[in-house]
Write a protein that holds these residues in place. Sequence first.
Motif, PDB file in Angstrom:
ATOM      1  N   VAL A  20       0.831  -1.198   0.000  1.00  0.00           N
ATOM      2  CA  VAL A  20       0.000   0.000   0.000  1.00  0.00           C
ATOM      3  C   VAL A  20       0.869   1.252   0.000  1.00  0.00           C
ATOM      4  O   VAL A  20       0.619   2.206  -0.760  1.00  0.00           O
ATOM      5  N   GLU A  23       2.511   1.581  -3.531  1.00  0.00           N
ATOM      6  CA  GLU A  23       1.569   1.953  -4.579  1.00  0.00           C
ATOM      7  C   GLU A  23       1.087   3.394  -4.414  1.00  0.00           C
ATOM      8  O   GLU A  23       0.840   4.093  -5.398  1.00  0.00           O
ATOM      9  N   THR A  24       0.949   3.848  -3.163  1.00  0.00           N
ATOM     10  CA  THR A  24       0.368   5.156  -2.890  1.00  0.00           C
ATOM     11  C   THR A  24       1.382   6.285  -2.986  1.00  0.00           C
ATOM     12  O   THR A  24       1.064   7.369  -3.484  1.00  0.00           O
ATOM     13  N   GLN A 209      -8.692   3.048  -6.891  1.00  0.00           N
ATOM     14  CA  GLN A 209      -7.781   3.091  -5.731  1.00  0.00           C
ATOM     15  C   GLN A 209      -7.450   1.690  -5.231  1.00  0.00           C
ATOM     16  O   GLN A 209      -6.294   1.313  -5.167  1.00  0.00           O
ATOM     17  N   VAL A 210      -8.452   0.922  -4.855  1.00  0.00           N
ATOM     18  CA  VAL A 210      -8.238  -0.457  -4.409  1.00  0.00           C
ATOM     19  C   VAL A 210      -8.730  -1.407  -5.495  1.00  0.00           C
ATOM     20  O   VAL A 210      -9.875  -1.320  -5.936  1.00  0.00           O
ATOM     21  N   ARG A 211      -7.844  -2.307  -5.920  1.00  0.00           N
ATOM     22  CA  ARG A 211      -8.179  -3.262  -6.981  1.00  0.00           C
ATOM     23  C   ARG A 211      -7.841  -4.675  -6.506  1.00  0.00           C
ATOM     24  O   ARG A 211      -6.969  -4.865  -5.655  1.00  0.00           O
ATOM     25  N   THR A 250      -5.123  10.452  -3.849  1.00  0.00           N
ATOM     26  CA  THR A 250      -6.214   9.646  -3.317  1.00  0.00           C
ATOM     27  C   THR A 250      -7.286  10.578  -2.761  1.00  0.00           C
ATOM     28  O   THR A 250      -7.101  11.787  -2.675  1.00  0.00           O
ATOM     29  N   ILE A 255      -5.252   5.467   0.473  1.00  0.00           N
ATOM     30  CA  ILE A 255      -4.514   4.241   0.157  1.00  0.00           C
ATOM     31  C   ILE A 255      -4.780   3.825  -1.287  1.00  0.00           C
ATOM     32  O   ILE A 255      -5.822   4.127  -1.864  1.00  0.00           O
ATOM     33  N   ARG A 256      -3.791   3.143  -1.839  1.00  0.00           N
ATOM     34  CA  ARG A 256      -3.944   2.443  -3.107  1.00  0.00           C
ATOM     35  C   ARG A 256      -3.467   1.006  -2.903  1.00  0.00           C
ATOM     36  O   ARG A 256      -2.526   0.757  -2.147  1.00  0.00           O
ATOM     37  N   PHE A 257      -4.111   0.085  -3.625  1.00  0.00           N
ATOM     38  CA  PHE A 257      -3.706  -1.319  -3.538  1.00  0.00           C
ATOM     39  C   PHE A 257      -3.800  -1.935  -4.924  1.00  0.00           C
ATOM     40  O   PHE A 257      -4.839  -1.860  -5.592  1.00  0.00           O
ATOM     41  N   ASN A 259      -2.561  -0.822  -7.517  1.00  0.00           N
ATOM     42  CA  ASN A 259      -3.000   0.276  -8.383  1.00  0.00           C
ATOM     43  C   ASN A 259      -2.073   1.468  -8.136  1.00  0.00           C
ATOM     44  O   ASN A 259      -2.468   2.459  -7.545  1.00  0.00           O
TER      45      ASN A 259
END
Length: 271
Positions: A20, A23-24, A209-211, A250, A255-257, A259
């Motif tokens: 996380v 990615e973020t 954002q979250v994948r 974001t 957060i990004r996951f 992605n």
Amino acid sequence: MIWFLLLIAVLLLLAVLAEVIWETSFPKVVEVTIPTPKLQRGQELRILQVTDIHNLRWSEGFWQQMQGTKPDLIAMTGDLIDGANIPFDLAFSQIERLKTIAPDVLFVTGNNDWEHKRFDDYLAGLRARGVTLMDNTSMTLATPVGDLQIVGVGDACTHHHDIHQAMQNVTPDERFLLLLSHDPMIIRRGAGLERAADLILSGHTHGGQVRFPLLGAVYAPTQGLFPKYDKGLFQLDETTRLYICSGLGTSRFPIRFLNRAQVTLVKLVGA
């Protein structure tokens, strides 16, 4: 056995946390090549799409990566800021540096831009720094590979788009026609006029954002759960493509996951 399972769980949690953070906070440059018969063979036009910054700070290394793309123009598809009533110092300093990468910086507004209480001051600051504001208007831009027709619409998510006004001076012809729209759902709200474009560049979705593998994006604004148009390149019909950049920042949940934050170098090449 229980301690072993706890150790595995902790290691998995740490791995997800590291993913996380990576990615973020550590963006990348993605390259997308789009062939077009509207350019001669051997010609290439480089467009750096920057979108959904949301006041994210960039490292010097990332600045150098963007500079290394050597774009002919920069297309910014909204949400430079995050809507909070904070000073524009960071946003304006980023604009000033982007102007050193390419002299032509074009901008359409996003929903977060409109939410700021000092919206008019914000736009005035962009204009003062040489940004071309493209909300509901069009222009012809001279480029190294010939004239490029560019249309921009205001943010469709907050109903500031007027594609009829944007297209009123546009005649589709042998020149490449680029449409900038923060919200990709202009393809549902453009009354079909958006299909005159050869390429639509959008942001807004953050790629969800979250994948998750196989499922893709869980949610995107305007589209809801499991959106069809989440990120990447889509062929809408024989002549019109849509490209959605998942952007840099974001919103709500920081957060990004699966992605990673990104900008995109779009390369138009003669076919």
